[in-house]
Design a protein around this motif. Structure first.
Motif, PDB file in Angstrom:
ATOM      1  N   HIS A  31      -2.458   3.084  -7.985  1.00 19.18           N
ATOM      2  CA  HIS A  31      -3.689   3.870  -8.107  1.00 19.18           C
ATOM      3  C   HIS A  31      -4.679   3.655  -6.965  1.00 19.18           C
ATOM      4  N   SER A  32      -4.215   3.100  -5.848  1.00 18.26           N
ATOM      5  CA  SER A  32      -5.055   3.084  -4.649  1.00 18.26           C
ATOM      6  C   SER A  32      -4.555   4.173  -3.723  1.00 18.26           C
ATOM      7  N   ARG A  33      -5.478   4.826  -3.048  1.00 16.09           N
ATOM      8  CA  ARG A  33      -5.106   5.853  -2.070  1.00 16.09           C
ATOM      9  C   ARG A  33      -5.242   5.246  -0.684  1.00 16.09           C
ATOM     10  N   THR A  34      -4.183   5.311   0.061  1.00 16.56           N
ATOM     11  CA  THR A  34      -4.234   4.792   1.430  1.00 16.56           C
ATOM     12  C   THR A  34      -3.516   5.772   2.348  1.00 16.56           C
ATOM     13  N   ARG A  49      -2.811  -1.620  -8.862  1.00 18.40           N
ATOM     14  CA  ARG A  49      -3.648  -1.396  -7.676  1.00 18.40           C
ATOM     15  C   ARG A  49      -2.904  -0.690  -6.555  1.00 18.40           C
ATOM     16  N   ASP A 108       0.852  -1.195   0.000  1.00 20.58           N
ATOM     17  CA  ASP A 108       0.000   0.000   0.000  1.00 20.58           C
ATOM     18  C   ASP A 108       0.888   1.245   0.000  1.00 20.58           C
TER      19      ASP A 108
END
Lengths: 584, 191
Positions: free
Chosen positions: A169-172, A166, A137
């Motif tokens: 382009h995932s925001r965590t 993923r 992440d």
């Protein structure tokens, strides 16, 4: 509460940029490619460093190598297929090592969201003998970039950081830190045994590389990057990257060996973990990389069924893997597809309309114009890799008989031409037997978000810089017939193609008009259809323009909001049913 | 443990502002003190393709992707894109959908038919459908405010404080659009 205030949401790409800045990076290089493009775009906004889009990934890595050998910490970014382009310097850079830390970020695209293949770049770590880190992440991405620079300097080696779509382009949630400048002085040093890879020195550095890898394997046993999480069941899971998050979602109570460093692997840690469990399951996206490495150390582990090597994983597929189930057959969706299309007014459309009308065989390339292969245009016949459209046309023409040879035309975008079409064109002029290459010059790298490139005359930060003149490059490559044509002039394009196709000398047509995103907001003169004149022949619909709506009776309507007034539909209409466009 | 996680699916067509809505929602959840993960796919989104974003929040979130059939809400800016992704949310889950049809290329070229009765189908399948009429958006002066309006409709169904929403909705757009966005959001919340 104070902890919460310190956290921010970042995409994996933004977190990599942040981490590089915090690590004291002085230079970032790369070539845009989904899903990696936003890393450099974010990095350029941080103070105290320079970020630049280079001509291609090979150049990016070589520029970075020079800066590293001068002592600077350098970040290099690219997508997975870009690493193929940069592979030549990469393998030898493993021998030479670095001075300032060098982290190369490679973003894989499992599931091919926007790529021509779904290669697993972990194989590069083993092949080039380089350490590879893999975050699951954004928080890990930020930390691993920083740690990557330390590893790079401590072990005198470039470090690969592998992202996947993923993660990119995932925001965590991440915890940002402060920038720490590197203490390494900036200077060149004459050190041929390390920096000049003639065979005699190369042999020495190969030995050194093997020693560095051995030390890295020891480091892998102790690093917090690899961690064991105790569980309550009898099974243990070995996983890395985004797969770890999917596993935790569906099997939160299992025991885990979570690998943050996927090469070299911590063999002892793996053995200890496997021997503790009744069964150890490996969960990894794409190839069975960890599985084959771990089986090679004679551990009994359960891998995944071969169908799970294809495509992205997700929590549902991971549950099936953990339970040993075959992939459930895909149920075709009953919902009408919504494929991406070339925009209304796209300057590529007219070119493809002409190529289709002339029934030519079109060797294509990588960019928005690759969409020209989709119906109803169906006018692009090959797509292999960056630059291949030009060189493949030469191959076709070299072996085909004359009648079909003269039906072969290459198309390539301006940014792609700069990336790797120039060398191909030199070969066309040098070894080829004529042929037409069309450079679709929309003055931007449209597909990846409209980055500038050397032929736009602006750099990544938007500053004016040297502008490559495409006409002169082509002439310099040995092509005498170089013609700039307005791609919205269909008759002009057809006529010049007809003059050029049979010639024994090569022709370059530069179809030049800006991407519609560059002129958005300017005055438009939309067209309209006179319903009484329209004969429902659907010729205009075959251009695939999204502003054209087919009515139930087969006649056509133009959506005024979308129409840019490009006039392609008007030119293909035989009955003059399409009017407007500022002409009347 | 996953029952404490709220999963929101947002869908639409490239250019409608799906990703902006997802980012505002993520930011609001973060400010409310929750762990947040969101996933978006771009690359093709500006070229009229289908756009999907997912936002998940709660005490601890692992996967940014929602397991099939477990999402809580679907916010769809287009009817076909509501149908396409409805399987991602649970039985009786909430669907907030804009009564808006953007014809995909197979339909504009006459090779497929745009489905009729999308909302009835969703209701028949047991989803809690909240339909937003285009008129309600047009009244705001520009259909571009649809994403913020629908986010307001969603916000009324979530337990995130109004002050947080106000801050994040304002901060998400340039100053000249802030007032209009605030109004669009409030109208959505009132609905």
């Amino acid at each position: 509460m104070s902890d919460i205030q310190k956290t921010i949401l970042l995409s994996g790409n933004e977190a990599v940029a942040r981490g590089a800045w915090e690590a004291g990076v002085l230079l970032g290089t790369g070539y845009p490619g989904t899903p990696s493009s936003e890393i450099l775009e974010n990095l350029k906004d941080y103070p105290g460093l320079r970020a630049q889009g280079c001509v291609n990934e090979k150049v990016s890595l070589e520029v970075a190598a020079g800066a590293s050998w001068a002592g600077a910490r350098v970040l290099v970014t690219m997508k997975h297929v870009g690493l193929n382009v940069a592979a030549d310097p990469l393998f030898t850079l493993a021998y030479t090592g670095v001075k300032g830390g060098l982290v190369l970020v490679v973003a894989d695209d499992p599931g091919l969201h926007s790529s021509q293949n779904e290669q697993d770049s972990r194989h590069y770590a083993r092949a080039a003998k380089l350490p590879m880190l893999e975050p699951s992440d954004s928080r890990e991405a930020l930390e691993m970039v920083k740690l990557g620079f330390s590893i790079s300097e401590e072990f005198d080696i470039p470090v690969l950081l592998r992202l996947t779509t993923r993660v990119s382009h995932s925001r965590t949630v991440v915890i940002p830190g402060e920038r720490k400048e590197s203490a390494i002085p900036l200077a060149y040093s004459k050190d041929p045994k390390k920096q000049v890879m003639i065979p005699a020195y190369g042999r020495m550095r190969h030995r050194s590389l093997e020693e560095r890898l051995d030390r890295l394997a020891l480091y892998a046993e102790d690093t917090p990057l690899n961690r064991v999480e105790e569980g309550s069941g009898e099974s243990g899971i070995i996983t890395a990257g985004i797969s770890y998050q999917y596993c935790k979602e569906v099997a939160p109570d299992a025991a885990y060996l979570k690998l943050g460093m996927v090469y070299p692997l911590p063999k002892q840690t793996i053995e200890d973990f496997c021997l503790k469990n009744k069964d150890t399951i490996i969960v990894e996206e794409l190839d069975s990389f960890l599985e084959s490495e771990i089986k090679a150390q004679a551990m009994t582990v359960t891998g995944k069924r071969p169908e799970y090597r294809l495509g992205e994983l997700n929590p549902d597929r991971v549950r099936d893997i953990l339970e040993g189930r075959p992939e459930s057959p895909a149920v075709p969706s009953e919902i009408t597809m919504r494929p991406p299309v070339m925009c209304a007014g796209c300057p590529h459309r007219g070119v493809f309309a002409v190529l289709k009308k002339m029934k030519l065989f079109v060797t294509g390339d990588i960019g928005c114009y690759t969409l020209g292969t989709l119906p109803p245009l169906s006018a692009l016949d090959t797509c292999l890799c960056m630059g291949a459209g030009v060189s493949m046309s030469e191959g076709f023409r070299t072996v085909l008989p004359e009648d079909s040879r003269n039906k072969v035309v290459a198309v390539i975008g301006d940014s792609t031409f700069i990336h790797s079409g120039i060398t191909s064109l030199i070969d066309v002029a040098y070894n080829g037997n004529g042929g037409v290459v069309i450079i679709l010059d929309n003055s931007t790298t449209a597909m990846t978000g409209r980055q500038d490139h050397p032929a736009t005359g602006k750099n990544l930060s938007g500053e004016i810089t040297n502008r490559v003149n495409l006409e002169e490059i082509c002439r310099g490559a040995g092509v005498r017939r170089v013609k700039v044509i307005n791609p919205y002039d269909l008759a002009g394009m057809e006529s010049y193609l007809n003059q050029s196709l049979g010639l024994s000398e090569p022709t370059v047509i530069i179809a030049r008009a800006p991407c519609i995103f560059l002129t958005r907001g300017e005055e438009r003169h939309p067209y309209r259809v006179i319903a009484d004149v329209c004969v429902a022949c659907e010729r205009c619909l075959k251009t695939g323009c999204p502003a054209l709506i087919r009515l139930p009776d087969g006649k056509v309507e133009i959506e005024e909001e979308l129409c840019t007034g490009c006039g392609v539909c008007e030119q293909v209409c035989l009955v003059e049913a399409i009017v407007g466009g500022g002409k009347q | 443990m996953n029952d404490k996680i709220t999963s929101v699916i947002l869908s639409g067509v490239g250019g409608q502002g799906v990703l902006l809505a997802a980012r505002i929602l993520s930011e609001a959840a973060l400010r409310a003190g929750m762990d947040v993960k969101s996933s978006e796919v771009h690359g093709m989104s500006q070229r009229g393709g289908s756009v999907l974003a997912q936002v998940r929040f709660g005490p601890r979130v692992f996967s940014s992707l929602t397991p099939a059939g477990t999402g809580d809400f679907l916010v769809a800016l287009e009817e076909l894109e509501a149908l396409r992704y409805r399987g991602m949310i649970r039985n009786k889950g909430g669907i907030i959908v804009l009564r808006h049809r953007i014809f995909p290329s197979p339909v504009t070229s006459g090779n497929a038919v745009y489905p009729e009765g999308a909302l009835d189908l969703l209701r028949d399948e047991g989803y809690a459908v909240s339909a937003v009429e285009m008129d309600e958006i047009v009244k705001l002066g520009n259909i571009r405010f649809a994403n913020i309006f629908l986010l307001g409709v969603l916000a009324a169904r979530l337990e995130i404080k109004d002050e947080i929403w106000k801050d994040v909705v304002t901060a998400a757009v340039p100053e000249k659009f802030q007032e209009k966005n605030r109004i669009a959001f409030e109208k959505g919340m009132e609905k």
